[in-house]
Write an enzyme that holds these catalytic residues in place. Structure first.
Site, short mmCIF file in Angstrom:
data_model
loop_
_atom_site.label_atom_id
_atom_site.label_comp_id
_atom_site.label_asym_id
_atom_site.label_seq_id
_atom_site.Cartn_x
_atom_site.Cartn_y
_atom_site.Cartn_z
N ARG A 104 -2.61 -5.38 -7.53
CA ARG A 104 -3.45 -5.72 -8.68
C ARG A 104 -3.11 -7.08 -9.25
O ARG A 104 -1.96 -7.49 -9.24
CB ARG A 104 -3.20 -4.71 -9.81
CG ARG A 104 -3.74 -3.38 -9.55
CD ARG A 104 -3.77 -2.60 -10.85
NE ARG A 104 -2.50 -1.98 -11.17
CZ ARG A 104 -2.25 -1.37 -12.33
NH1 ARG A 104 -3.18 -1.35 -13.27
NH2 ARG A 104 -1.10 -0.79 -12.55
N HIS A 162 -2.46 8.91 -10.51
CA HIS A 162 -1.65 7.73 -10.77
C HIS A 162 -2.53 6.65 -11.38
O HIS A 162 -3.03 5.78 -10.71
CB HIS A 162 -1.02 7.24 -9.46
CG HIS A 162 -0.05 6.12 -9.65
ND1 HIS A 162 0.91 6.12 -10.62
CD2 HIS A 162 0.11 4.96 -8.97
CE1 HIS A 162 1.62 5.00 -10.54
NE2 HIS A 162 1.15 4.28 -9.55
N ALA A 170 5.97 -5.11 4.57
CA ALA A 170 7.35 -5.53 4.27
C ALA A 170 7.36 -6.48 3.07
O ALA A 170 8.15 -7.42 3.00
CB ALA A 170 7.96 -6.20 5.50
N GLY A 171 6.43 -6.25 2.14
CA GLY A 171 6.37 -7.07 0.93
C GLY A 171 7.47 -6.66 -0.04
O GLY A 171 8.51 -6.15 0.35
N THR A 194 0.45 2.76 -1.21
CA THR A 194 -0.65 1.84 -1.44
C THR A 194 -1.66 2.43 -2.44
O THR A 194 -2.00 3.60 -2.37
CB THR A 194 -1.35 1.55 -0.09
OG1 THR A 194 -0.36 1.06 0.83
CG2 THR A 194 -2.46 0.52 -0.23
N1 APR Z 1 -0.50 -4.30 8.08
C1 APR Z 1 0.77 -4.49 7.66
N2 APR Z 1 1.07 -5.10 6.49
C2 APR Z 1 0.07 -5.52 5.73
C3 APR Z 1 -1.29 -5.35 6.10
C4 APR Z 1 -1.55 -4.71 7.34
N3 APR Z 1 -2.79 -4.51 7.78
N4 APR Z 1 -2.07 -5.87 5.13
C5 APR Z 1 -1.23 -6.34 4.18
N5 APR Z 1 0.04 -6.14 4.53
C6 APR Z 1 1.26 -6.50 3.83
C7 APR Z 1 1.22 -7.86 3.16
O1 APR Z 1 1.35 -8.91 4.10
C8 APR Z 1 2.38 -7.76 2.18
O2 APR Z 1 3.57 -8.28 2.75
O3 APR Z 1 1.54 -5.62 2.76
C9 APR Z 1 2.52 -6.26 1.95
C10 APR Z 1 2.32 -5.84 0.50
O4 APR Z 1 3.38 -6.37 -0.19
P1 APR Z 1 3.26 -7.06 -1.62
O5 APR Z 1 2.05 -7.93 -1.67
O6 APR Z 1 4.57 -7.65 -1.95
O7 APR Z 1 2.95 -5.80 -2.55
P2 APR Z 1 3.94 -4.71 -3.13
O8 APR Z 1 4.32 -5.11 -4.51
O9 APR Z 1 4.99 -4.42 -2.16
O10 APR Z 1 2.94 -3.49 -3.27
C11 APR Z 1 2.72 -2.62 -2.23
O11 APR Z 1 1.70 -1.01 -3.68
O12 APR Z 1 0.89 -1.40 -5.72
C12 APR Z 1 0.57 -0.99 -4.45
O13 APR Z 1 -1.58 -1.30 -3.55
C13 APR Z 1 -0.42 -1.97 -3.89
O14 APR Z 1 -0.55 -2.28 -1.54
C14 APR Z 1 0.23 -2.54 -2.65
C15 APR Z 1 1.52 -1.76 -2.50
#
Ligand code: APR
Length: 323
Positions: A97, A190, A25-26, A134
């Site tokens: 990244r 990608h 939920a990032g 991801t």
């Molecule tokens: N289970 C659930 N959520 C998780 C887990 C997990 N095991 N591990 C990490 N997260 C959550 C993090 O807590 C964070 O809130 O994934 C979220 C990723 O969000 P952001 O850091 O804001 O990244 P975002 O810009 O949304 O990018 C999402 O896209 O670019 C790719 O690989 C990059 O994983 C990233 C994805």
């Protein structure tokens, strides 16, 4: 302690609408939820490991619904119980990244996160279609299909809509025309080896090559290839999220509404474009069965060579997946 308000009987998440779970939920996950809730096509569950964060974001989104006039319900959680019975699971969980890093550098950490997310989701939603965001995208999609033991129709990676949208945005900016008039197609992995198909791209039906001088076109292609990196170096501590989220929402909508929409996306190839056994960006048709069809363009030798080069890069990344 604030007293909780319970949903009316039978009116919880997934009560009458389709149900979509978003893991992570990032930035991108939450923005995807926003685009989807606005469209009112599904109830949503947001899952994240950060305590209270998905609950907070979903409450905030729920409070936007009266203004946006949508009865979509959004629920945030740190577990998977509430995801049961989802039609689609979007996986954005992972690390992003930092400046100077490639998408491939995220492999070790994100493989563990992906494996867990796929296992836990499918336990509760065995028929769900998975849409992966991801990075490294093609490798994470491959891992998801393997871990879930799923047919290829049910795992689709989001990359091509975003890469193509970046190219469309740059062309529209350069020419001062509506983005609606610009059609661009980017295939391949990608990453920096992606293959912008200049010959197949056009503005209101006129080939791009007839409108833009070769040098300008080359500059747009290069900026598209490095589009994600450009944003990472500007944001410094985060990567792109609005455009990837818009692309995810378009994919979810195409599936739920059974649109048979043709878009570039990462799919598992079985001989198409002369490539087998890897996820790779190609034009696919999306409908209620997930990835319904792969469309094969007639590519010339130069384009095929670029596709082969990109496929070799993706294959190498995929070989680096943990056994
Ligand atoms: N289970 C659930 N959520 C998780 C887990 C997990 N095991 N591990 C990490 N997260 C959550 C993090 O807590 C964070 O809130 O994934 C979220 C990723 O969000 P952001 O850091 O804001 O990244 P975002 O810009 O949304 O990018 C999402 O896209 O670019 C790719 O690989 C990059 O994983 C990233 C994805």
């Amino acid at each position: 302690m604030i007293e909780e308000i319970k949903p009316a009987e039978g009116d919880g998440v997934g009560g009458s609408m389709a149900k979509v779970t978003i893991i992570g939920a990032g930035q991108t996950g939450a923005t995807t939820a926003q685009w989807l809730a606005e469209r009112e096509i599904a109830d949503l569950v947001l899952v994240d490991i950060v305590e209270d964060m998905p609950q907070g974001k979903s409450l905030d989104l729920m409070q936007a619904m009266p203004v946006l006039i949508s009865d979509a319900k959004i629920l945030g959680t740190n577990g998977y119980e509430e995801t049961a019975g989802s039609d689609i699971v979007v996986i954005t969980a992972g690390v992003t990244r930092k400046p100077g890093m490639s998408r491939d550098d995220l492999m070790q950490t994100n493989s563990k996160i992906m494996t867990h997310a796929v296992q836990e989701s499918l336990k509760r939603s065995p028929d769900a279609i998975l849409i992966i965001l991801t990075n490294p995208l093609d490798a994470m999609s491959q891992l998801a299909m393997k871990v879930g033991q799923l047919p290829r129709e049910r795992v689709i990676g989001q990359a091509g809509i975003l890469d193509s949208a970046r190219m469309r945005a740059f062309v529209a900016m350069e020419l001062g025309v509506s983005v609606q008039n610009v059609n661009c197609y980017v295939l391949g992995g990608h990453g920096d080896s992606m293959v912008p198909l200049v010959r197949h791209s056009n503005v209101a039906g006129v080939p791009l090559m007839d409108i833009l001088p070769a040098k300008r076109l080359q500059a747009i292609v290069e900026r598209t290839r490095k589009g994600g990196g450009e944003i990472v170096s500007l944001l410094k501590t985060a990567s792109a999220s609005y455009a990837p989220a818009a692309a995810l929402a378009q994919m979810v909508e195409a599936i739920l509404r059974d649109r048979h929409l043709i878009v570039p996306a990462s799919a598992y190839l079985q001989g198409e474009y002369g490539i087998s056994g890897i996820f790779f960006g190609v034009p696919v048709q999306l409908g209620k069965g997930g990835m319904e069809r792969i469309i094969e363009y007639d590519l010339n030798e130069e384009e095929l060579e670029a596709v082969r080069k990109s496929a070799a890069h993706v294959r190498k990344t995929i070989e680096g997946l943990p056994a």
